[in-house]
Design a protein around this motif. Structure first.
Motif, PDB file in Angstrom:
ATOM      1  N   ARG A   1      -0.473   2.378  -3.909  1.00 42.20           N
ATOM      2  CA  ARG A   1      -1.943   2.363  -3.825  1.00 42.20           C
ATOM      3  C   ARG A   1      -2.483   3.627  -3.140  1.00 42.20           C
ATOM      4  NH1 ARG A   1      -5.867  -0.557  -0.401  1.00 42.20           N
ATOM      5  NH2 ARG A   1      -7.796  -0.515  -1.614  1.00 42.20           N
TER       6      ARG A   1
ATOM      7  N   ARG B   1      -5.850  -6.620  -6.672  1.00 36.76           N
ATOM      8  CA  ARG B   1      -5.555  -6.145  -5.319  1.00 36.76           C
ATOM      9  C   ARG B   1      -5.823  -7.230  -4.281  1.00 36.76           C
ATOM     10  NH1 ARG B   1      -8.117  -4.943  -1.150  1.00 36.76           N
ATOM     11  NH2 ARG B   1     -10.184  -5.080  -2.095  1.00 36.76           N
ATOM     12  N   GLN B   2      -6.951  -7.926  -4.443  1.00 39.44           N
ATOM     13  CA  GLN B   2      -7.296  -8.975  -3.473  1.00 39.44           C
ATOM     14  C   GLN B   2      -6.255 -10.097  -3.482  1.00 39.44           C
ATOM     15  OE1 GLN B   2     -11.172  -9.870  -5.016  1.00 39.44           O
ATOM     16  NE2 GLN B   2     -12.236  -8.569  -3.547  1.00 39.44           N
TER      17      GLN B   2
ATOM     18  N   ILE C   1      -3.116  -9.833  -4.353  1.00 44.80           N
ATOM     19  CA  ILE C   1      -1.876  -9.346  -3.748  1.00 44.80           C
ATOM     20  C   ILE C   1      -2.045  -9.206  -2.227  1.00 44.80           C
ATOM     21  CG2 ILE C   1      -0.245  -7.401  -3.661  1.00 44.80           C
ATOM     22  CD1 ILE C   1      -0.573  -7.070  -6.646  1.00 44.80           C
ATOM     23  N   ALA C   2      -3.276  -8.915  -1.785  1.00 43.58           N
ATOM     24  CA  ALA C   2      -3.520  -8.817  -0.337  1.00 43.58           C
ATOM     25  C   ALA C   2      -3.302 -10.159   0.354  1.00 43.58           C
ATOM     26  CB  ALA C   2      -4.942  -8.317  -0.072  1.00 43.58           C
TER      27      ALA C   2
ATOM     28  N   TYR D   1       1.363  -2.190  -2.773  1.00 47.86           N
ATOM     29  CA  TYR D   1       0.172  -2.167  -1.908  1.00 47.86           C
ATOM     30  C   TYR D   1       0.222  -1.028  -0.896  1.00 47.86           C
ATOM     31  CZ  TYR D   1      -4.084  -4.392  -0.304  1.00 47.86           C
ATOM     32  OH  TYR D   1      -5.401  -4.671  -0.047  1.00 47.86           O
ATOM     33  N   LEU D   2       1.371  -0.838  -0.275  1.00 47.13           N
ATOM     34  CA  LEU D   2       1.415   0.115   0.842  1.00 47.13           C
ATOM     35  C   LEU D   2       1.883   1.503   0.444  1.00 47.13           C
ATOM     36  CD1 LEU D   2       2.042  -2.892   2.381  1.00 47.13           C
ATOM     37  CD2 LEU D   2       1.654  -1.282   4.242  1.00 47.13           C
TER      38      LEU D   2
ATOM     39  N   LEU E   1       1.061 -10.937  -0.512  1.00 40.65           N
ATOM     40  CA  LEU E   1       2.058 -10.130   0.205  1.00 40.65           C
ATOM     41  C   LEU E   1       2.309 -10.663   1.626  1.00 40.65           C
ATOM     42  CD1 LEU E   1       3.915  -7.714   0.700  1.00 40.65           C
ATOM     43  CD2 LEU E   1       1.885  -6.288   1.034  1.00 40.65           C
TER      44      LEU E   1
ATOM     45  N   ASN F   1      -9.407  -4.523  -8.876  1.00 42.81           N
ATOM     46  CA  ASN F   1      -9.778  -4.902  -7.509  1.00 42.81           C
ATOM     47  C   ASN F   1      -9.471  -6.367  -7.242  1.00 42.81           C
ATOM     48  OD1 ASN F   1     -10.852  -4.147  -4.969  1.00 42.81           O
ATOM     49  ND2 ASN F   1     -12.662  -5.381  -5.440  1.00 42.81           N
TER      50      ASN F   1
ATOM     51  N   TRP G   1      -1.610   2.141 -13.099  1.00 48.90           N
ATOM     52  CA  TRP G   1      -1.457   0.756 -12.654  1.00 48.90           C
ATOM     53  C   TRP G   1      -1.097  -0.159 -13.813  1.00 48.90           C
ATOM     54  CZ3 TRP G   1      -0.421  -0.734  -8.056  1.00 48.90           C
ATOM     55  CH2 TRP G   1      -0.886  -0.042  -6.942  1.00 48.90           C
TER      56      TRP G   1
ATOM     57  N   MET H   1       5.663  -6.131  -4.243  1.00 48.51           N
ATOM     58  CA  MET H   1       4.262  -6.181  -3.787  1.00 48.51           C
ATOM     59  C   MET H   1       4.050  -5.213  -2.623  1.00 48.51           C
ATOM     60  SD  MET H   1       2.937 -10.121  -3.944  1.00 48.51           S
ATOM     61  CE  MET H   1       4.169 -10.875  -2.906  1.00 48.51           C
TER      62      MET H   1
END
Ligand code: HEM
Length: 151
Positions: free
Chosen positions: A28, A128-129, A131-132, A24-25, A135, A125, A43, A20
């Motif tokens: 992305r 992404r949220q 995983i935000a 994400y970092l 993580l 999206n 993706w 993750m």
């Protein structure tokens, strides 16, 4: 046996949380400038390869974690606060992944395969949220799990 369980446990944690983190970092921002069809297909390919490892990680974390609870710590009574925090937050992470996998991921996959880029973008999206949230939770659980016995 405890050493083996811990080894499998930490493998699961490293693969899931590290994956993750990289997504994400690192991926992305790297994928950001690509044209939407290329980016969304990238993706799709990434998650297609990553999610089977997340399932493996979850199975390893649960099996080794509860094995230690019973075999090493003698059951749920008298478990340290850090272990209870770990299993509580761990189940939140697992619930979020189950939602991500059965909801936005399946819709995202179908949308990319149908070249429906707006729908693919919306579902990516949502992924992404989720995983935000997962993580930072995962990083916290790793800190709690690894440092808790010294509290
Ligand atoms: C959901 C159920 C889970 C259970 C029942 C569980 C159980 C345990 C137990 C019993 C230990 C040993 C603690 C000690 O020796 O003081 C441990 C360690 C640990 N767990 Fe979990 N765990 C779970 C989920 C997770 C998750 C989801 C993660 C990370 C994503 C995680 C990461 C860790 C880490 C990093 C350690 C420390 C390993 C070490 O340095 O020795 N655990 N867990």
């Amino acid at each position: 046996m405890t050493a083996l369980a811990l080894a499998l446990h930490i493998f699961g944690a490293v693969v899931w949380v590290g994956g993750m983190f990289a997504a994400y970092l690192c991926l992305r921002p790297a994928a950001g400038p690509l044209d939407p069809p290329v980016r969304l297909k990238l993706w799709r390919g990434f998650f297609q390869k990553f999610f089977p490892w997340v399932w493996v990680s979850i199975l390893l974390l649960l099996a080794s974690g509860y094995w230690m609870v019973f075999a090493t710590f003698g059951g749920f009574r008298g478990l340290g606060l850090h272990i209870n925090l770990m299993q509580g937050l761990g189940w939140v992470m697992i619930a979020l992944f189950l939602w991500l996998f059965h909801g936005p991921w399946l819709k995202f996959k179908r949308a990319v395969d149908a070249s429906d880029w707006p729908s693919a973008g919306a579902n990516l999206n949502r992924i992404r949220q989720i995983i935000a949230v997962n993580l930072p939770l995962g990083l916290l659980v790793v800190i709690v799990g690894a440092s808790g016995r010294y509290w």
